[in-house]
Design an enzyme around this catalytic site. Sequence first.
Site, PDB file in Angstrom:
ATOM      1  N   LYS A 195       0.881  -1.182   0.000  1.00 45.42           N
ATOM      2  CA  LYS A 195       0.000   0.000   0.000  1.00 45.42           C
ATOM      3  C   LYS A 195       0.917   1.229   0.000  1.00 45.42           C
ATOM      4  CE  LYS A 195      -1.906   3.009   2.005  1.00 45.42           C
ATOM      5  NZ  LYS A 195      -1.705   4.423   1.639  1.00 45.42           N
ATOM      6  N   GLU A 271       8.880   1.367  11.381  1.00 49.64           N
ATOM      7  CA  GLU A 271      10.040   2.238  11.088  1.00 49.64           C
ATOM      8  C   GLU A 271       9.476   3.648  11.052  1.00 49.64           C
ATOM      9  OE1 GLU A 271      12.998   0.769  10.292  1.00 49.64           O
ATOM     10  OE2 GLU A 271      12.371  -1.277   9.862  1.00 49.64           O
ATOM     11  N   CYS A 306      13.683  10.719   7.199  1.00 48.67           N
ATOM     12  CA  CYS A 306      13.460  10.367   8.603  1.00 48.67           C
ATOM     13  C   CYS A 306      14.729  10.574   9.433  1.00 48.67           C
ATOM     14  CB  CYS A 306      13.008   8.923   8.704  1.00 48.67           C
ATOM     15  SG  CYS A 306      14.131   7.800   7.850  1.00 48.67           S
ATOM     16  N   GLU A 405       9.306  16.440  14.679  1.00 45.27           N
ATOM     17  CA  GLU A 405       9.828  16.202  13.334  1.00 45.27           C
ATOM     18  C   GLU A 405       9.154  17.177  12.370  1.00 45.27           C
ATOM     19  OE1 GLU A 405       8.682  12.513  11.406  1.00 45.27           O
ATOM     20  OE2 GLU A 405      10.751  12.222  10.760  1.00 45.27           O
TER      21      GLU A 405
HETATM   22  P1  NAD Z   1       2.286   8.561   7.427  1.00 45.69           P
HETATM   23  O1  NAD Z   1       2.421   7.838   8.705  1.00 45.69           O
HETATM   24  O2  NAD Z   1       1.298   9.658   7.336  1.00 45.69           O
HETATM   25  O3  NAD Z   1       1.913   7.549   6.239  1.00 45.69           O
HETATM   26  C1  NAD Z   1       2.691   6.416   5.969  1.00 45.69           C
HETATM   27  C2  NAD Z   1       1.821   5.377   5.281  1.00 45.69           C
HETATM   28  O4  NAD Z   1       0.788   4.989   6.189  1.00 45.69           O
HETATM   29  C3  NAD Z   1       1.113   5.885   4.035  1.00 45.69           C
HETATM   30  O5  NAD Z   1       1.028   4.860   3.075  1.00 45.69           O
HETATM   31  C4  NAD Z   1      -0.261   6.240   4.553  1.00 45.69           C
HETATM   32  O6  NAD Z   1      -1.281   6.209   3.572  1.00 45.69           O
HETATM   33  C5  NAD Z   1      -0.473   5.163   5.586  1.00 45.69           C
HETATM   34  N1  NAD Z   1      -1.447   5.537   6.620  1.00 45.69           N
HETATM   35  C6  NAD Z   1      -1.757   6.780   7.045  1.00 45.69           C
HETATM   36  N2  NAD Z   1      -2.736   6.715   7.978  1.00 45.69           N
HETATM   37  C7  NAD Z   1      -3.024   5.400   8.145  1.00 45.69           C
HETATM   38  C8  NAD Z   1      -3.945   4.707   8.955  1.00 45.69           C
HETATM   39  N3  NAD Z   1      -4.773   5.348   9.795  1.00 45.69           N
HETATM   40  N4  NAD Z   1      -3.963   3.357   8.884  1.00 45.69           N
HETATM   41  C9  NAD Z   1      -3.129   2.691   8.042  1.00 45.69           C
HETATM   42  N5  NAD Z   1      -2.260   3.304   7.229  1.00 45.69           N
HETATM   43  C10 NAD Z   1      -2.197   4.649   7.291  1.00 45.69           C
HETATM   44  O7  NAD Z   1       3.750   9.052   7.048  1.00 45.69           O
HETATM   45  P2  NAD Z   1       4.208   9.903   5.801  1.00 45.69           P
HETATM   46  O8  NAD Z   1       3.807  11.304   6.014  1.00 45.69           O
HETATM   47  O9  NAD Z   1       3.787   9.205   4.557  1.00 45.69           O
HETATM   48  O10 NAD Z   1       5.800   9.729   5.897  1.00 45.69           O
HETATM   49  C11 NAD Z   1       6.593  10.512   6.683  1.00 45.69           C
HETATM   50  C12 NAD Z   1       6.992   9.771   7.950  1.00 45.69           C
HETATM   51  O11 NAD Z   1       7.677   8.567   7.611  1.00 45.69           O
HETATM   52  C13 NAD Z   1       7.972  10.581   8.779  1.00 45.69           C
HETATM   53  O12 NAD Z   1       7.599  10.513  10.118  1.00 45.69           O
HETATM   54  C14 NAD Z   1       9.297   9.867   8.535  1.00 45.69           C
HETATM   55  O13 NAD Z   1      10.232  10.051   9.571  1.00 45.69           O
HETATM   56  C15 NAD Z   1       8.848   8.460   8.415  1.00 45.69           C
HETATM   57  N6  NAD Z   1       9.875   7.641   7.763  1.00 45.69           N
HETATM   58  C16 NAD Z   1      10.588   6.745   8.521  1.00 45.69           C
HETATM   59  C17 NAD Z   1      11.603   5.980   7.942  1.00 45.69           C
HETATM   60  C18 NAD Z   1      12.389   4.990   8.753  1.00 45.69           C
HETATM   61  O14 NAD Z   1      13.044   4.123   8.167  1.00 45.69           O
HETATM   62  N7  NAD Z   1      12.367   5.049  10.077  1.00 45.69           N
HETATM   63  C19 NAD Z   1      11.878   6.141   6.575  1.00 45.69           C
HETATM   64  C20 NAD Z   1      11.127   7.053   5.839  1.00 45.69           C
HETATM   65  C21 NAD Z   1      10.119   7.800   6.440  1.00 45.69           C
END
Ligand code: NAD
Length: 504
Positions: A195, A271, A306, A405
Amino acid sequence: MNAPSPRDLWHARAADRIAAGIDGRMLINGQRYNATDGQWFDCISPLDGKVITRVARGQAADVDRAVAAARAAFGDRRWAGKSPAARKKVMLAFAEQMRAAREELALLETLDMGKPIRNSLSADVPGAARCIQWYGEAVDKIYDEIAPTGRDALALITREPVGVVGAIVPWNYPMLMASWKLGPALAAGNSVVLKPSEKSPLTALRLAELALEAGMPEGVFNVVPGYGHEAGEALALHMDVDAVGFTGSTRVGRKMLDYASRSNLKRIYNELGGKSANIVFADFDDLDRAAATAAGSMFYNQGESCNAPSRLLVQEDIADAFVEKLRALTPQYAPADPLDPGTVLGALVDEGQTQTVMGYIQSGLAEGARCVTGGCRALEETGGQFVAPTVFDHVSNTMKIAREEIFGPVLAVIRFKTEADAIAMANDSSYGLHAGLWTRNLDRAMRVSRALHVGTVHVNQYDEDDITVPFGGVKQSGNGRDKSLHAFDKYTELKTTWMRIESA
Ligand code: NAD
């Protein structure tokens, strides 16, 4: 007539690709489908605010269909039952397909989420292909175990694929984050339902096509695009999904644990976010390199990383000089057209993210931090999402811009007196993803590295990275580890088989 510039060429390719139509339908069991209820969402480019294509808006019914396809593929062993060497062959072919489609994948990634085309071409596509290749190459070199039992038994400890894996990934490195899940999960013999983020679904759909072309059996790798609270929630709540590899925000990572507890206790590997500290000690003698790395690592990918070193802890004696170096470096990171191969800082992913970043800049000003450079939007006439690289000085570790963040090109400089102060401030965070430190003192390097409560410590560099080392954090940065052989732990279960050996 002048020859078209590289920028013009990329714009022409983009126009052609969009005009040809980008297929936004989901991909399940080797087939493209509209959403069951026929809904779509617009895929808007942050380069200019225009619609690139429309994408199927997956819902629970679509997730059900994809999980059923993945379960059927796992159940009849069309992939899991292949020898590791046979899976390797397909994985290597998949990586080659990605390399062959390098320009197309890079273009889709840049159009979709705004990163500079030079990075999509030189980092994202090759990094994702290498990841798929690396796990393919690894999988036929891993042996199982025989336990040291008595002579009347043979106890085998084997790794079994978990079954159906849900992969839910963010928009900042769409292809890379997907491949960090796909590589180990597929190589180990699982079936996957991916997804992608609703903000960056295009390359995921193309990857699934390339996998099919490489010989991956139908149903093994499925993609359901859609919103998090719809397709994402349905996947993480699904009773027939065995594990979820999630990369995203800490806010949604919490929900993942809730979904698991409300459904089948599936394994959740989170992650999550970060607020990494990068500590520069006064004894470090190459401050130009330290400053160039601090700025380069912070502003790479528009600060939407991240592990971005977004808290820069500088020892007081050198702080004025160091901040001046940073200020002098920032013009190199002026936002510009992501389709120009000369651009190093592109567009933020969407208007919402721009608003979030601008909100944090206002908060920094309101709390009394000094904005040294930036602090404003840029290139507004393009209709795109651009924010100038921003450096705040005299930040305290209690300010919001030091604690939360931001996920944009905003660097917070915090001054410190002693080594103990630096360690205390670095660790005073709800996150624990990465940290950096710069010193020529070997004892200090060892002492501070040991004291930092994070997943990765960088010493006298920040951005070194490789598929061979684990990536992940502690505290609210999550518990999963992507990359390296350790990632197989997430997508395999240990199984013990005892056999009694009768004496003659
Ligand atoms: P997000 O948590 O908003 O979304 C991530 C994914 O989860 C997307 O596919 C989104 O559609 C899905 N999602 C959102 N709400 C959901 C729900 N209620 N139920 C199930 N799925 C849901 O994050 P983002 O804005 O897409 O990405 C940025 C974040 O990702 C930052 O916090 C960043 O630090 C983190 N990140 C972490 C790593 C790592 O390896 N630790 C790497 C890259 C990004």
